[in-house]
Write a protein that holds these residues in place. Sequence first.
Motif, PDB file in Angstrom:
ATOM      1  N   GLU A  85       0.823  -1.210   0.000  1.00 15.27           N
ATOM      2  CA  GLU A  85       0.000   0.000   0.000  1.00 15.27           C
ATOM      3  C   GLU A  85       0.862   1.267   0.000  1.00 15.27           C
ATOM      4  O   GLU A  85       0.525   2.255  -0.664  1.00 15.27           O
ATOM      5  N   LEU A  86       1.963   1.233   0.747  1.00 11.93           N
ATOM      6  CA  LEU A  86       2.803   2.429   0.874  1.00 11.93           C
ATOM      7  C   LEU A  86       3.576   2.746  -0.401  1.00 11.93           C
ATOM      8  O   LEU A  86       3.746   3.915  -0.757  1.00 11.93           O
ATOM      9  N   ILE A  87       4.047   1.733  -1.095  1.00 13.36           N
ATOM     10  CA  ILE A  87       4.894   1.990  -2.266  1.00 13.36           C
ATOM     11  C   ILE A  87       4.091   2.107  -3.558  1.00 13.36           C
ATOM     12  O   ILE A  87       4.653   2.472  -4.601  1.00 13.36           O
ATOM     13  N   LYS A  88       2.798   1.829  -3.513  1.00 17.24           N
ATOM     14  CA  LYS A  88       1.991   1.874  -4.728  1.00 17.24           C
ATOM     15  C   LYS A  88       1.945   3.298  -5.291  1.00 17.24           C
ATOM     16  O   LYS A  88       1.618   4.253  -4.588  1.00 17.24           O
ATOM     17  N   GLY A  89       2.290   3.440  -6.569  1.00 19.95           N
ATOM     18  CA  GLY A  89       2.265   4.736  -7.239  1.00 19.95           C
ATOM     19  C   GLY A  89       3.409   5.655  -6.853  1.00 19.95           C
ATOM     20  O   GLY A  89       3.392   6.841  -7.200  1.00 19.95           O
ATOM     21  N   ARG A  90       4.402   5.146  -6.154  1.00 20.03           N
ATOM     22  CA  ARG A  90       5.537   5.968  -5.722  1.00 20.03           C
ATOM     23  C   ARG A  90       6.846   5.392  -6.253  1.00 20.03           C
ATOM     24  O   ARG A  90       6.945   4.201  -6.555  1.00 20.03           O
ATOM     25  N   ILE A  91       7.846   6.254  -6.311  1.00 17.33           N
ATOM     26  CA  ILE A  91       9.193   5.820  -6.683  1.00 17.33           C
ATOM     27  C   ILE A  91       9.871   5.254  -5.439  1.00 17.33           C
ATOM     28  O   ILE A  91       9.836   5.869  -4.367  1.00 17.33           O
ATOM     29  N   ILE A  92      10.470   4.088  -5.568  1.00 18.81           N
ATOM     30  CA  ILE A  92      11.213   3.503  -4.452  1.00 18.81           C
ATOM     31  C   ILE A  92      12.704   3.541  -4.780  1.00 18.81           C
ATOM     32  O   ILE A  92      13.123   3.297  -5.912  1.00 18.81           O
ATOM     33  N   VAL A  93      13.482   3.874  -3.765  1.00 21.67           N
ATOM     34  CA  VAL A  93      14.935   4.004  -3.895  1.00 21.67           C
ATOM     35  C   VAL A  93      15.587   3.017  -2.941  1.00 21.67           C
ATOM     36  O   VAL A  93      15.150   2.864  -1.794  1.00 21.67           O
ATOM     37  N   GLY A  94      16.615   2.348  -3.412  1.00 20.83           N
ATOM     38  CA  GLY A  94      17.330   1.404  -2.560  1.00 20.83           C
ATOM     39  C   GLY A  94      18.525   0.828  -3.289  1.00 20.83           C
ATOM     40  O   GLY A  94      18.867   1.245  -4.403  1.00 20.83           O
ATOM     41  N   HIS A  95      19.169  -0.134  -2.642  1.00 24.21           N
ATOM     42  CA  HIS A  95      20.345  -0.788  -3.222  1.00 24.21           C
ATOM     43  C   HIS A  95      20.021  -2.266  -3.415  1.00 24.21           C
ATOM     44  O   HIS A  95      19.648  -2.953  -2.465  1.00 24.21           O
ATOM     45  N   ALA A  96      20.153  -2.730  -4.660  1.00 23.37           N
ATOM     46  CA  ALA A  96      19.797  -4.112  -5.016  1.00 23.37           C
ATOM     47  C   ALA A  96      18.347  -4.391  -4.629  1.00 23.37           C
ATOM     48  O   ALA A  96      18.034  -5.334  -3.895  1.00 23.37           O
ATOM     49  N   LEU A  97      17.451  -3.558  -5.133  1.00 25.90           N
ATOM     50  CA  LEU A  97      16.035  -3.651  -4.771  1.00 25.90           C
ATOM     51  C   LEU A  97      15.384  -4.941  -5.256  1.00 25.90           C
ATOM     52  O   LEU A  97      14.340  -5.339  -4.718  1.00 25.90           O
ATOM     53  N   HIS A  98      15.956  -5.583  -6.249  1.00 26.02           N
ATOM     54  CA  HIS A  98      15.359  -6.835  -6.721  1.00 26.02           C
ATOM     55  C   HIS A  98      15.380  -7.891  -5.616  1.00 26.02           C
ATOM     56  O   HIS A  98      14.472  -8.728  -5.531  1.00 26.02           O
TER      57      HIS A  98
ATOM     58  N   LEU B 165       7.900 -10.706  -1.882  1.00 25.36           N
ATOM     59  CA  LEU B 165       6.981 -11.339  -2.838  1.00 25.36           C
ATOM     60  C   LEU B 165       6.097 -10.286  -3.494  1.00 25.36           C
ATOM     61  O   LEU B 165       4.884 -10.459  -3.650  1.00 25.36           O
ATOM     62  N   LEU B 166       6.745  -9.165  -3.877  1.00 28.58           N
ATOM     63  CA  LEU B 166       6.044  -8.057  -4.520  1.00 28.58           C
ATOM     64  C   LEU B 166       6.733  -7.708  -5.833  1.00 28.58           C
ATOM     65  O   LEU B 166       7.914  -8.015  -6.040  1.00 28.58           O
ATOM     66  N   SER B 167       5.991  -7.046  -6.694  1.00 26.26           N
ATOM     67  CA  SER B 167       6.542  -6.495  -7.935  1.00 26.26           C
ATOM     68  C   SER B 167       6.278  -4.992  -7.948  1.00 26.26           C
ATOM     69  O   SER B 167       5.399  -4.496  -7.237  1.00 26.26           O
ATOM     70  N   HIS B 168       7.055  -4.288  -8.759  1.00 28.82           N
ATOM     71  CA  HIS B 168       6.914  -2.834  -8.842  1.00 28.82           C
ATOM     72  C   HIS B 168       7.277  -2.406 -10.254  1.00 28.82           C
ATOM     73  O   HIS B 168       8.177  -2.996 -10.878  1.00 28.82           O
ATOM     74  N   PRO B 169       6.592  -1.383 -10.794  1.00 29.89           N
ATOM     75  CA  PRO B 169       6.915  -0.933 -12.157  1.00 29.89           C
ATOM     76  C   PRO B 169       8.386  -0.550 -12.287  1.00 29.89           C
ATOM     77  O   PRO B 169       8.948   0.121 -11.414  1.00 29.89           O
ATOM     78  N   LYS B 170       8.990  -0.975 -13.384  1.00 19.58           N
ATOM     79  CA  LYS B 170      10.414  -0.730 -13.583  1.00 19.58           C
ATOM     80  C   LYS B 170      10.732   0.753 -13.656  1.00 19.58           C
ATOM     81  O   LYS B 170      11.789   1.196 -13.185  1.00 19.58           O
TER      82      LYS B 170
ATOM     83  N   ASP C  73       9.523   3.026 -11.966  1.00 21.63           N
ATOM     84  CA  ASP C  73       9.436   3.635 -10.633  1.00 21.63           C
ATOM     85  C   ASP C  73      10.484   3.072  -9.672  1.00 21.63           C
ATOM     86  O   ASP C  73      10.363   3.244  -8.455  1.00 21.63           O
ATOM     87  N   ILE C  74      11.497   2.433 -10.193  1.00 18.23           N
ATOM     88  CA  ILE C  74      12.564   1.865  -9.363  1.00 18.23           C
ATOM     89  C   ILE C  74      13.849   2.653  -9.608  1.00 18.23           C
ATOM     90  O   ILE C  74      14.264   2.845 -10.755  1.00 18.23           O
ATOM     91  N   ARG C  75      14.467   3.106  -8.514  1.00 19.14           N
ATOM     92  CA  ARG C  75      15.755   3.800  -8.583  1.00 19.14           C
ATOM     93  C   ARG C  75      16.746   2.997  -7.734  1.00 19.14           C
ATOM     94  O   ARG C  75      16.816   3.153  -6.517  1.00 19.14           O
ATOM     95  N   ASP C  76      17.486   2.147  -8.408  1.00 21.15           N
ATOM     96  CA  ASP C  76      18.398   1.223  -7.733  1.00 21.15           C
ATOM     97  C   ASP C  76      19.824   1.761  -7.835  1.00 21.15           C
ATOM     98  O   ASP C  76      20.353   1.926  -8.941  1.00 21.15           O
ATOM     99  N   THR C  77      20.442   2.041  -6.690  1.00 18.72           N
ATOM    100  CA  THR C  77      21.805   2.588  -6.698  1.00 18.72           C
ATOM    101  C   THR C  77      22.829   1.579  -7.202  1.00 18.72           C
ATOM    102  O   THR C  77      23.925   1.967  -7.620  1.00 18.72           O
ATOM    103  N   SER C  78      22.496   0.296  -7.171  1.00 17.38           N
ATOM    104  CA  SER C  78      23.421  -0.705  -7.715  1.00 17.38           C
ATOM    105  C   SER C  78      23.340  -0.786  -9.233  1.00 17.38           C
ATOM    106  O   SER C  78      24.260  -1.297  -9.878  1.00 17.38           O
ATOM    107  N   GLN C  79      22.242  -0.265  -9.824  1.00 20.71           N
ATOM    108  CA  GLN C  79      22.056  -0.313 -11.270  1.00 20.71           C
ATOM    109  C   GLN C  79      22.409   1.005 -11.960  1.00 20.71           C
ATOM    110  O   GLN C  79      22.474   1.050 -13.192  1.00 20.71           O
ATOM    111  N   TYR C  80      22.633   2.051 -11.198  1.00 23.18           N
ATOM    112  CA  TYR C  80      22.897   3.375 -11.780  1.00 23.18           C
ATOM    113  C   TYR C  80      24.297   3.384 -12.390  1.00 23.18           C
ATOM    114  O   TYR C  80      25.304   3.225 -11.685  1.00 23.18           O
TER     115      TYR C  80
END
Length: 328
Positions: free
Chosen positions: A206-219, A226-231, A233-240
């Motif tokens: 509920e909290l992350i729905k429709g929002r950008i999530i930031v983290g490291h190795a978010l996958h 056991l969740l999925s998120h639109p690609k 809307d993902i800001r992964d510091t390991s992928q930047y």
Amino acid sequence: MGRAALHYGSILGQVASRSQPSPSPGCVFFFPPIHPAIAVAEILQRLRKNPTMGAVELKKNRNFSSQQLNPNWAELQKKLKTLSSKPRRPSDASDLGPSKSVLGKRKDRDGTEPDDSQPNPLIPTHDDCSLTDVLGMDCEMVGVGEGNKSALGRVTLVNKWGNVVYDEFVRPMDRVVDFRTHISGIRPRDLRKAKDFQVVQKKVAELIKGRIIVGHALHNDLKVLLLSHPKEDIRDTSQYQPFHKEGRRKALRHLAAEFLNVTIQNGEHNPVEDARAAMMLYLKNNKRWEKIVKDQIKLQKKQKKRKPKKKPRQKDASLRVDPASTAS
């Protein structure tokens, strides 16, 4: 001049004492003071006979004064004389040459020197704990099954100011066999009153729905949730890509040390600290980062439009029927 007068005065005292007879016991005598002219005449006569007499008297007085000194002072004088007589050794600093001072020259200062005056960027400066359009997320895992399978043990969400909006320990569905405390920081007592996995999973979704999530190795975090998120809307510091070195990904602690000048993950991991570090890395590069994401989305749309449409399959010419032949 002062010393000569002093010693001549001592000689004058000797002359005066010699010119006066010593009184016998029980008798009191009064002698008039000696005339100064007589004393001076005797002094001149003695100096003619022995010109070095003044120097000898001065030396005697010096020896007398040194004998009257406190023995501690005399010992101290000896030590000072011995120290002053020893040759001075050149110091190590002088051997290396003059030291180069960098005081007052900002450009010459070493940037690696710790500066206690600078505040820690991971400490929030804003007390607003409301939800923002960007959330930082970090999860800590525990071992289940045979210990090699990861399960969610704790999840933390912070807003763009670094304030915690959600932080919960999680009771996994399977029995925990390895708490991985040296990394996760989770202990058995932390999970005794922890919430069930399904409750935490629903709340995080509920909290992350429709929002950008930031983290490291978010996958990895999304996998244990056991969740999925639109690609997009993902800001992964390991992928930047700008954070990579020679095509290799860097650990979060290395990125924090290089770009934020802070030390994290020095022992047990703290998910609040890790989520804040990822958020700060994103905010420092968000303009460039968002431009890269927009360009990637545009490129993907163009590639979809350029895909050729499938042509309908033509029938074999041998199976075609000539209308002229049928008419005849």
